[in-house]
Design a protein around this motif. Structure first.
Motif, PDB file in Angstrom:
ATOM      1  N   GLU A 230     -10.195   5.103  -8.136  1.00  0.00           N
ATOM      2  CA  GLU A 230      -9.554   4.269  -7.483  1.00  0.00           C
ATOM      3  C   GLU A 230      -9.928   4.157  -5.677  1.00  0.00           C
ATOM      4  O   GLU A 230      -9.749   5.142  -5.230  1.00  0.00           O
ATOM      5  CB  GLU A 230      -8.103   3.708  -7.282  1.00  0.00           C
ATOM      6  CG  GLU A 230      -8.168   3.119  -9.116  1.00  0.00           C
ATOM      7  CD  GLU A 230      -8.242   1.683  -8.960  1.00  0.00           C
ATOM      8  OE1 GLU A 230      -8.248   1.168  -8.545  1.00  0.00           O
ATOM      9  OE2 GLU A 230      -8.398   1.330 -10.500  1.00  0.00           O
ATOM     10  N   GLU A 232      -8.770   2.722  -3.150  1.00  0.00           N
ATOM     11  CA  GLU A 232      -7.343   2.013  -2.281  1.00  0.00           C
ATOM     12  C   GLU A 232      -6.181   3.246  -1.836  1.00  0.00           C
ATOM     13  O   GLU A 232      -5.709   3.489  -3.240  1.00  0.00           O
ATOM     14  CB  GLU A 232      -6.730   0.459  -3.065  1.00  0.00           C
ATOM     15  CG  GLU A 232      -5.920  -0.163  -2.135  1.00  0.00           C
ATOM     16  CD  GLU A 232      -4.939  -0.743  -2.857  1.00  0.00           C
ATOM     17  OE1 GLU A 232      -3.893  -1.558  -2.591  1.00  0.00           O
ATOM     18  OE2 GLU A 232      -5.112  -1.451  -3.431  1.00  0.00           O
ATOM     19  N   GLY A 233      -6.251   3.187  -1.211  1.00  0.00           N
ATOM     20  CA  GLY A 233      -5.239   5.053  -1.103  1.00  0.00           C
ATOM     21  C   GLY A 233      -6.156   5.842  -1.065  1.00  0.00           C
ATOM     22  O   GLY A 233      -4.867   6.673  -1.358  1.00  0.00           O
ATOM     23  N   ASN A 234      -7.391   5.864  -1.238  1.00  0.00           N
ATOM     24  CA  ASN A 234      -7.584   6.886  -1.286  1.00  0.00           C
ATOM     25  C   ASN A 234      -8.263   7.891  -0.647  1.00  0.00           C
ATOM     26  O   ASN A 234      -8.627   7.886   0.392  1.00  0.00           O
ATOM     27  CB  ASN A 234      -8.955   7.391  -2.041  1.00  0.00           C
ATOM     28  CG  ASN A 234     -10.232   7.750  -2.826  1.00  0.00           C
ATOM     29  OD1 ASN A 234     -10.348   9.122  -2.414  1.00  0.00           O
ATOM     30  ND2 ASN A 234     -10.700   7.739  -3.886  1.00  0.00           N
TER      31      ASN A 234
END
Length: 280
Positions: A230, A232-234
């Motif tokens: 993912e 997002e927020g990585n």
């Protein structure tokens, strides 16, 4: 393996041709090109071939001259040598790593480095020559995964998010997984990331986690992966790093250029499939 590419050859050739055509006059009356070249600041940057060196090529060709810097790009095919070269002063900066990896290297080797903002993210992904989904993997399947902790945990968390492992925490590793955490009894084969990409066709490997730059080097795409990290927020955005005692002003200029809208647009246009995503 290290490969040096000096990308100022075009300026050098142009200057040589001008001197040939103008003779003695060129020696007494500097041209605009030679004046610009003499006032530019040279910055030597270590980078993975893809996508990092390709992004730096764009900076050199489109942005660097107007900003007053001249880039030399040193390509590295592994993750160890770029930081060693930076620490020894062989290069002024490097561009290949993310924060968890840098922090682990600093803890292990005592490097005194600083870094800029994230330039791009390369999603981690797992590939298989045999299976299309993780659920198709047999119990006891052999999974190739990187041997560095900062990237290994990425693979373990991906498997957990897909319901294949459970109870993964920040300290988890393939060597400490319990039967409860690994209910399907997966076997893990640890190796260097540059080696794992060569194991994709090994019949003994059922699934292989491949780092983003090696995905690109191998001509693969995350569209063909069994599972993709993912975005997002990585926390794994790649950035420019330099020594804490850096005295080369050109490094900070390069950092600004890497954060520019032009670089973000280049990344989006060059890798529209999402194998490389601008920002971080």
């Amino acid at each position: 393996m290290v490969k040096l590419r000096t990308l100022s050859a075009g300026l050098t050739l142009a200057t040589a041709l001008m001197l040939t055509g103008c003779g003695d006059q060129a020696e007494s009356e500097p041209t605009d090109d030679t004046m610009n070249d003499s006032s530019s600041t040279s910055v030597t940057v270590g980078a993975s071939p893809l996508p990092h060196a390709r992004i730096l090529e764009f900076v050199q060709q489109e942005l660097a001259e107007d900003a007053g810097i001249e880039l030399e790009i040193v390509e590295f095919d592994d993750y160890v040598l770029p930081n060693e070269a930076l620490a020894s002063g062989e290069i002024d900066a490097n561009y290949f790593q993310h924060l968890p990896y840098l922090e682990a290297q600093i803890d292990e080797k005592g490097y005194e480095f600083e870094h800029g903002e994230g330039v791009h993210i390369e999603p981690y992904a797992a590939f298989s020559e045999t299976y299309a989904t993780l659920d198709e993997l047999p119990d006891g399947a052999t999974i190739a995964i990187t041997n560095d902790a900062s990237n290994q945990i990425r693979g373990l968390r991906m498997l957990e998010s897909e319901g294949q492992l459970t109870g993964i925490d920040d300290d988890s590793s393939v060597l400490t997984l319990t039967d409860e955490q690994n209910p399907r009894g997966f076997e893990f084969s640890e190796n260097q990331p540059e080696v794992i990409v060569q194991q994709l066709e090994d019949p003994a490997i059922d699934l292989a986690f491949v780092n983003g730059n090696f995905i690109l080097n191998a001509g693969l795409t995350t569209d063909d992966a069994v599972v993709v990290e993912e975005v997002e927020g990585n926390p794994y955005a790649n950035f420019l790093a330099w020594r804490a005692d850096n005295s080369n002003d050109g490094v900070m200029v390069l950092e600004e250029l890497l954060q520019s809208d032009e670089v973000a647009a280049f990344i989006e246009e060059t890798w529209p499939s999402g194998d490389v995503i601008a920002g971080g």
